[in-house]
Design a protein around this motif. Sequence first.
Motif, PDB file in Angstrom:
ATOM      1  N   LEU A 585       0.777  -1.307  -0.035  1.00 24.49           N
ATOM      2  CA  LEU A 585       0.052   0.045  -0.099  1.00 24.49           C
ATOM      3  C   LEU A 585       0.818   1.295   0.066  1.00 24.49           C
ATOM      4  O   LEU A 585       0.499   2.432  -0.579  1.00 24.49           O
ATOM      5  N   THR A 588       1.104   1.868  -3.784  1.00 25.60           N
ATOM      6  CA  THR A 588      -0.162   2.264  -3.931  1.00 25.60           C
ATOM      7  C   THR A 588      -0.245   3.646  -3.928  1.00 25.60           C
ATOM      8  O   THR A 588      -0.720   4.401  -4.833  1.00 25.60           O
ATOM      9  N   GLU A 592      -0.151   4.397  -7.477  1.00 26.30           N
ATOM     10  CA  GLU A 592      -1.613   4.409  -8.096  1.00 26.30           C
ATOM     11  C   GLU A 592      -2.557   5.596  -7.722  1.00 26.30           C
ATOM     12  O   GLU A 592      -3.292   6.124  -8.501  1.00 26.30           O
ATOM     13  N   ALA A 608      -5.788  -0.262  -7.042  1.00 31.53           N
ATOM     14  CA  ALA A 608      -5.483  -0.005  -5.931  1.00 31.53           C
ATOM     15  C   ALA A 608      -6.335  -1.026  -4.851  1.00 31.53           C
ATOM     16  O   ALA A 608      -6.015  -1.511  -3.971  1.00 31.53           O
ATOM     17  N   ASN A 611      -4.533  -4.241  -4.771  1.00 29.12           N
ATOM     18  CA  ASN A 611      -3.415  -4.258  -3.849  1.00 29.12           C
ATOM     19  C   ASN A 611      -4.106  -4.436  -2.547  1.00 29.12           C
ATOM     20  O   ASN A 611      -3.269  -4.977  -1.779  1.00 29.12           O
TER      21      ASN A 611
END
Length: 695
Positions: A585, A588, A592, A608, A611
Amino acid sequence: MWDEAFPSFLIGLREGLEAGLIVSILVATLVRADQKGRLPQVWTGVAAAVALSLSFGAVLTFTAANLSGHAQEAFGGVLSLIAVGFVTVMVFWMRRSARTLSADIREKVQASLAMGAGALVLTSFLAVGREGLETSLFLWTNARTAGESTGPIIGAAVGLLLSVALCWGLYRRALKMNLTKFFTITGAGLIVVAAGVLGYGLRDLQESGLVGGGSSYAFDLSGHLDASSWYATLLQGTLNLTVTMTVLQVVGYIAYLSIVMTLFIEGVRGGKTAPAAAKPAAGEKAAAGQAGEKDSEGQVSEGQAEPVRSGRPRWVLPVAAIAVPVVVAGAVIAVSDGKKDSSATVAVSEQECGKGFGSPQPGQQVFQMHNTGDKTSEVYLVNPGTGSVYGEIEGLAPGTTRALTATIGSGDYAWRCVPTGGKSVTSASVHVTGGAEVKAVKPVNEDDLKAPLDSYKDYVNKGLATLMTQTQKLQTDVHSGDLATAKADWLTAHLQYASLGAAYGTFADLDKKIDGRADGLPDGTADQGFTGFLRLEYGLWHGQSVDELTPVADELAQNAAKLAHDFPTQDFDPGDLPLRAHEILENTLQFELTGDTDMGSGTNLATAQANLAGTQELLTVLQPLLDDRDPQVLVRVNAGMKQVGDLVAAAHQPAGWTPVDKLTADSRRQLNGATGQLLENLSLIPTLLEIRKAA
């Protein structure tokens, strides 16, 4: 940003107007006395006061930056209390203000004219300096409370500029203003703000160890309320009310607010009901204005009160404002250094592990760990019976000394020295009594992570088999020229790959070929080294031909098949498993949620979501280990996962996924804030599950 700027705006407006009124009276008095030639002396004093205030802020910032973590908390906490004290005194002085400011300043100016230039410079310096020092202290405290300086500085600047404009209007007789009402309203507002600063300062003192009760929470709503929501951010920025507060914070906040606000309101009411027969003295009458006529300063009209200071010497508060923080800073540094000097130096080596370790007193202690051996070493303060870790230092080089801070409670303690390439040694233990129970980290070894790792490898193997099938389908779509279907199948395959996030480190070079970015490549998206999912996405959504896309799809399918074949035989460091719980994350948020990896499809939020699924799989296999060490970590993490998941899912409309750059500013702020908070909670997992060497 306004929520962080408002308290500083209020202090800047109020203090700026107060200082501006004083300066305008100084100037007007000299003009009336036909002494315009002495005006540069006033401006010299004002400039010196401004310079002192800026220097004071710089000293506070420099002092805090050069303290240890615990000393910074203590320094900030004490200064927060001092700031609250100054603001409270200022508010009550203004409540008692009558109509004597003009007369008081005129008397000082007349005396200064008789004494010479230096006296007039000093008069203006002292008159303005106190306001400047108060502003610097409160602004520094508010910036620390907000966790950043941009908002508070902007707020203070706007407040000061507005106060200058108001003073200019009053001086030029272009503006009428009921200053009594103004100072009453802003005084009440500052009392509320000061209550929040008091609560924040008390929390700093608890975190520094100077005040107890840091783990006694009055409430913890982090699992139920979104700390990054607009309402929570507003309350925290303006009032310093957070979703988690200790008992001491709540008691301090309520007690201060109820007592001080009650006294303030009673004082205001008492001022309104004061006998009207009490007539102002001649100087006071001149300050208020004659029968509705504005005085020559243009400050107020009849019946409007001007701010006043009590008769106490003007130098007292400026000196205190400088001296008290300096004394506090010196005391904190002395205490911090004193702990280091007074604590015994503990040897770290195979031959002398723990030498110098006596029977420590309960409470927070600082140990000076000195490597007396010839190998770089790790050192742990442990419970010798359970192996639980209370403190640690990694990479302590030979001949060097580093401080280790740990909280000592009742129980057994020993040092574990683990030299690189050498033999682990555990010192003799000592028993401590009379302290509170101290939470330690239960150690994790490779065997503990074996079962979670096997479960995750099985998950990845199955996922890679599915990925291989999906990339082959995508390859067939491109070969047949069905690019519309290829777009749909591209998203399905890419999300499947994203959900395997924890294995990125093991995928190594194949990850760059399968999901690499064009960042840093000489020719960008046209570079031959740009391959994989993002390269195919770029071509599909930028109208490239089948001939251009075919080799890209072929290479992607080949690399996916190779990865599925190689993964079962690849090594996977067990220690990487807890790290991935945070890193997926983290990437992310970096890629992202910024739209950096959007090559045209606008599906960053779908990635995302994948993820999040990969992170959830990791949390599932790690749950037994986490529950055995700190069950509350997963409670907070799961609440954050749900919150981020809901925000991401809200961007999936019937027509498709909303691109990141098409989100509303509020939605994007909430998503970034919730992800940031989730990452803070996830960052505890690698620490809890770090593999520590045993003796």
